[in-house]
Design a protein around this motif. Structure first.
Motif, PDB file in Angstrom:
ATOM      1  N   TYR A   1       0.839  -1.208   0.000  1.00 36.20           N
ATOM      2  CA  TYR A   1       0.000   0.000   0.000  1.00 36.20           C
ATOM      3  C   TYR A   1       0.872   1.255   0.000  1.00 36.20           C
ATOM      4  O   TYR A   1       0.629   2.205  -0.753  1.00 36.20           O
ATOM      5  N   ARG A   2       1.914   1.256   0.839  1.00 39.13           N
ATOM      6  CA  ARG A   2       2.802   2.416   0.920  1.00 39.13           C
ATOM      7  C   ARG A   2       3.546   2.621  -0.407  1.00 39.13           C
ATOM      8  O   ARG A   2       3.729   3.756  -0.848  1.00 39.13           O
ATOM      9  N   TYR A   3       3.960   1.511  -1.054  1.00 35.29           N
ATOM     10  CA  TYR A   3       4.666   1.622  -2.336  1.00 35.29           C
ATOM     11  C   TYR A   3       3.760   2.223  -3.416  1.00 35.29           C
ATOM     12  O   TYR A   3       4.161   3.100  -4.179  1.00 35.29           O
ATOM     13  N   ILE A   4       2.496   1.736  -3.430  1.00 31.26           N
ATOM     14  CA  ILE A   4       1.549   2.227  -4.439  1.00 31.26           C
ATOM     15  C   ILE A   4       1.289   3.718  -4.242  1.00 31.26           C
ATOM     16  O   ILE A   4       1.177   4.486  -5.201  1.00 31.26           O
ATOM     17  N   LYS A   5       1.214   4.136  -2.980  1.00 28.11           N
ATOM     18  CA  LYS A   5       0.920   5.538  -2.688  1.00 28.11           C
ATOM     19  C   LYS A   5       2.111   6.460  -2.925  1.00 28.11           C
ATOM     20  O   LYS A   5       1.928   7.634  -3.279  1.00 28.11           O
TER      21      LYS A   5
END
Length: 256
Positions: free
Chosen positions: A25-29
């Motif tokens: 999730y953090r990578y996508i954001k």
């Protein structure tokens, strides 16, 4: 014991899964958006960082402008220099290129001058630096081309510019050679800012003197008289060469 091990193992798997999901999730954001400078072929690009929404891939295949010749002329009591450039690309050119000519002695610049030019696709470009001190003849000359420029496609292809010269005559006077004739626009195109460059050549085709003039605007199929005045060289002249030059990147071509 077996039940406790299974419970611990399941708990560890759940924690690992949560960590993986959180990192995903953090990578996508936080991941950078696709761009034309990320080194990845994405967002509909035809190559890495080219094509599609990025600059055409052809731009990365273009050859550099080549310095073909630096020729010195000592016909009068000053030094004239002709710089010849070649654009080896048949489809792209430059509407603005800074050309610097330098006179050097032991890597020390004694004199320099700059000119802003255009160079059409496939063009051999002639640039004149005139009235230099005669004392510079014995030193080395060097040409430096601007590195930061933008390749462009012209508004009209060079193949559409077609002129014919007729009734050309050379008149030998005491200090000058006069070349007169007529220039005919063979295409049904109205053209602006037409320049004529003339060279006098020896029996081996070497340029011994030059002259240039503006012919102004040409209508389609129009015929115009021209006159070029050359300083008379010491070497016997066997031939001449005439070249039409015009900026194909500007809006100087009008269909009737």
């Amino acid at each position: 014991m077996n039940w406790r091990f299974k419970k611990r193992f399941t708990t560890i798997l759940v924690i690992i899964l949560i960590i993986l999901l959180f990192n995903l999730y953090r990578y996508i954001k936080t991941r950078p958006a696709p761009s034309c400078f990320d080194g990845i072929q994405n967002q509909g690009e035809l190559g890495v960082d080219c094509g599609g929404p990025c600059p055409p891939c052809r731009l990365f295949e273009l050859k550099e402008i080549k310095v073909v010749e630096i020729k010195k002329f000592v016909i009068r009591n000053v030094l004239d220099v002709l710089v010849v450039l070649l654009n080896q690309n048949p489809d792209y050119g430059l509407n603005r290129l800074k050309v610097k000519l330098m006179v050097k002695k032991d890597d020390i610049v004694l004199w320099q001058a700059e000119k802003i030019i255009y160079i059409n696709p496939g063009q051999k470009k002639y640039i004149f630096f005139e009235n230099l001190p005669l004392s510079y003849e014995k030193f080395d000359f060097e040409v430096e081309l601007e590195k930061n420029f933008s390749w462009q496609k012209p508004l009209i292809l060079p193949s559409r510019i077609d002129f014919e010269f007729s009734n050309v005559s050379l008149k030998d006077e005491e200090k000058f050679i006069i070349l007169e004739g007529e220039a005919f626009n063979k295409r049904n195109l109205n053209l602006n800012n037409i320049n004529l460059i003339g060279f006098l050549q020896d029996e081996y085709g070497s340029i011994e003197s030059f002259s240039y003039t503006s012919l102004g605007s040409f209508k389609g199929f129009e015929n115009k008289k021209f006159k070029l005045i050359f300083f008379k060289p010491k070497i016997k002249i066997s031939n001449y060469k005439l070249i039409i030059d015009t900026n194909l990147f500007e809006q100087n071509v009008i269909n009737p």
